[in-house]
Design an enzyme around this catalytic site. Sequence first.
Site, PDB file in Angstrom:
ATOM      1  N   ASP A 296      41.579 -58.622 -24.775  1.00 22.19           N
ATOM      2  CA  ASP A 296      40.929 -57.438 -24.184  1.00 22.19           C
ATOM      3  C   ASP A 296      41.434 -57.251 -22.743  1.00 22.19           C
ATOM      4  O   ASP A 296      42.316 -56.414 -22.499  1.00 22.19           O
ATOM      5  CB  ASP A 296      39.405 -57.595 -24.238  1.00 22.19           C
TER       6      ASP A 296
ATOM      7  N   GLU B  84      37.159 -62.859 -28.695  1.00 20.75           N
ATOM      8  CA  GLU B  84      37.772 -61.886 -27.781  1.00 20.75           C
ATOM      9  C   GLU B  84      37.961 -62.525 -26.409  1.00 20.75           C
ATOM     10  O   GLU B  84      37.025 -63.071 -25.831  1.00 20.75           O
ATOM     11  CB  GLU B  84      36.853 -60.659 -27.702  1.00 20.75           C
TER      12      GLU B  84
ATOM     13  N   LYS C 163      40.696 -49.977 -24.894  1.00 24.54           N
ATOM     14  CA  LYS C 163      39.681 -49.119 -24.279  1.00 24.54           C
ATOM     15  C   LYS C 163      40.392 -47.925 -23.672  1.00 24.54           C
ATOM     16  O   LYS C 163      41.373 -48.085 -22.942  1.00 24.54           O
ATOM     17  CB  LYS C 163      38.920 -49.905 -23.207  1.00 24.54           C
TER      18      LYS C 163
ATOM     19  N   LYS D 279      28.209 -61.795 -26.611  1.00 21.38           N
ATOM     20  CA  LYS D 279      28.763 -62.288 -25.349  1.00 21.38           C
ATOM     21  C   LYS D 279      28.518 -63.784 -25.227  1.00 21.38           C
ATOM     22  O   LYS D 279      27.393 -64.253 -25.483  1.00 21.38           O
ATOM     23  CB  LYS D 279      28.112 -61.548 -24.172  1.00 21.38           C
TER      24      LYS D 279
ATOM     25  N   ASP E 142      32.756 -62.718 -27.466  1.00 24.97           N
ATOM     26  CA  ASP E 142      33.571 -62.249 -26.332  1.00 24.97           C
ATOM     27  C   ASP E 142      33.264 -63.114 -25.122  1.00 24.97           C
ATOM     28  O   ASP E 142      32.147 -63.097 -24.613  1.00 24.97           O
ATOM     29  CB  ASP E 142      33.254 -60.776 -26.037  1.00 24.97           C
TER      30      ASP E 142
END
Length: 341
Positions: free
Chosen positions: A200, A172, A224, A115, A146
Site C-alpha cells: 500500500d 497489507e 488509492k 488494522k 493492515d
Amino acid sequence: MTSHPSPTGMPALDDLLAGLHVVSIPMRVRFRGVEVREAALLHGPSGWGEFSPFLEYQPPEASRWLSAAIEAAYGAWPAPRRTHVPVNATVPAVAPDRVPGVLARFDGATTAKVKVAERGQSVQDDVDRVAAVRDALGPAGRIRVDANGGWSVQQATEALRRLSAYGLEYAEQPCASVEELRDLRVALARSGIDVLVAADESIRKAEDPIRVARLEAADLVVVKVAPLGGVHRALAVVEACRLPAVVSSALDTSVGMSAGVALAAALPDLDHACGLGTVALLEGDVVDPPLEPRGGVLPVGRVQADESLLERWAAPADRVRWWRERVSSCHALLDDATVIP
Ligand SMILES: O=C(O)CCC(=O)c1ccccc1C(=O)O
Ligand SMILES: [Mg+2]
C-alpha cells in the site's frame, strides 16, 4: 465558473477557489490518529471532486491529491466495466468487544480488513481482534490485516505465523520498505507461512510506484486514487505492475469515495473486495444518501454534494483559510501537462 480557462485545460486557481467548500466531520471511531476528518470539496463542470490530503502532508505529496480532485471536477473518468463494486469492512485498532459494532456498519460485507501493529499495542491485541472478526464473520468470511509498515521482517514473520491460524487473505504493508517486503516474502515461504503480501504505502507514497512489482516485493497492490493523482494514473500504475489490485480509500467523504469506485469499476480484473466502505466510519457526510455499502456492494456512478450537508459540516473560518492556502500552494506545483485526459 471557468472565467480564466487555461489553454491546456488546467483550471485557474480562482476557479478552483470559487467552487471550494471545506468541511470538518468527526470520526465515529478514531482511525490512524484522526478524530476529525477535514476535506475540501471542489465543484467544476464535470461534477464534484475531493481534496483531502492528511494534514501533515506537504505540498509535493498533497498536490497529487489536488490532481485527483481536478480530474473529478473538470475531467472524465475511464469507462466502467461493472455496475457495482464489492467492498470490505474496515476494522480500526479497537478492542475485541467493539468488533461486532464496527462490522455492523458495513452491511453485507463478507470481507474485513483489520488494522494491526498499532503503536502501543501488542501482537496479542492483534490476535484477539482478528479472532473476534473471525468469530463474527464465520469460516466463509475473508480477513486481511493492515500493519501500515509497523513491523520489522522478523516481527512480521512472528505475527503472521500467529495470525495466519485465523485464515488470512493477505497482509497489507506488513513492513515499511520495499526491500523488507521482498525479504519478508522469502522469509514467509521458508517458514511455511502461507500469507500473501500486499503493498500500500510502497505504492502510494513511492517516487516509483512500479518498483514494488519489479522487485517482486508483493503479491498484490493496493491502489488509492487521490495519492496517485487520479483514476487514470492509478489505472496506469495497476497496468504497469501486472499484479492483482485492490482499490482502497483514504477516509474520504462519499465524493472522494466515488472516484475510488470509478477506479474499481474500470479495472480489467477485480477479484477482491475494495476498501471503499469507510464512509461508515464518519459521523456525517456531504452526500445524501451516503455512499455506504448495501449488501456488501457500492453502486458505480457520480455523486452530488448536498448544499445543506456542506453547510451542516462547514469547517470554521480559520480552517477554511488554511485549506484555501493549501489549494493555492498545491496548484502552484501542478503543471499543465499533469491535468486531465
Ligand atoms: O482499505 C480499507 O479498508 C480502508 C482504507 C484504509 O485502510 C486507510 C484509510 C486511510 C489511510 C490509510 C489507510 C490504509 O489502507 O492504510
Ligand atoms: Mg493500508
